[in-house]
Design an enzyme around this catalytic site. Structure first.
Site, short mmCIF file in Angstrom:
data_model
loop_
_atom_site.label_atom_id
_atom_site.label_comp_id
_atom_site.label_asym_id
_atom_site.label_seq_id
_atom_site.Cartn_x
_atom_site.Cartn_y
_atom_site.Cartn_z
CE1 TYR A 104 7.35 6.42 -0.28
CE2 TYR A 104 7.75 4.33 0.81
CZ TYR A 104 8.03 5.67 0.65
OH TYR A 104 9.01 6.25 1.40
CB SER A 132 10.79 2.27 -0.40
OG SER A 132 9.76 2.72 0.43
CB CYS A 133 5.80 -0.34 -1.26
SG CYS A 133 4.54 -1.61 -1.28
CB THR A 134 8.48 -5.54 -1.06
OG1 THR A 134 9.58 -5.10 -0.28
CG2 THR A 134 8.84 -6.82 -1.77
#
Length: 117
Positions: A9, A11-13
């Site tokens: 995903y 936007s997942c760091t």
């Protein structure tokens, strides 16, 4: 080694760090957006079969989505849990990286090295 599938995903760091690590180490992978290309029931069962602790390893139990379920997953059948995850992929921890024989959930460079051998 089989092709690596990288469920991510953007936007997942941890997902971004994983992608950066894979790219820096010239490791080929198929990238799949976890929410747009949710794993099929068959893929989820395969992923589950590769875990060492089953659903506990795979589900994001600290996520808001999980907390809002208000259900005890232990009371559900495996097929009900799989359908719930397909409907709400935010329930999955991420990233998920698999070659079909091994799996790494979360950012873990040491495990990535072992998988890439």
């Amino acid at each position: 080694m089989s092709q690596l599938t990288f469920f991510t995903y953007p936007s997942c760091t941890s997902c971004r760090k994983t992608k950066k690590w894979l790219t820096a180490h010239s490791i080929d992978f198929e990238e799949r957006h976890l929410f747009r290309e949710t794993p099929s029931p068959r893929e989820l069962l395969k992923i589950l079969s590769l875990t060492t602790s089953g659903l506990d390893e795979l589900l994001a139990t600290r996520s808001q989505t999980y907390k809002e379920l208000g259900q005890n997953l232990e009371e559900l059948s495996l097929s009900e849990v799989v359908q719930m995850v397909i409907k709400e992929p935010k329930l999955l921890r991420r990233p998920i990286l698999t070659n079909g024989d091994k799996i790494v959930i979360g950012y873990n460079p040491d495990a990535f090295k072992n998988m890439a051998k």
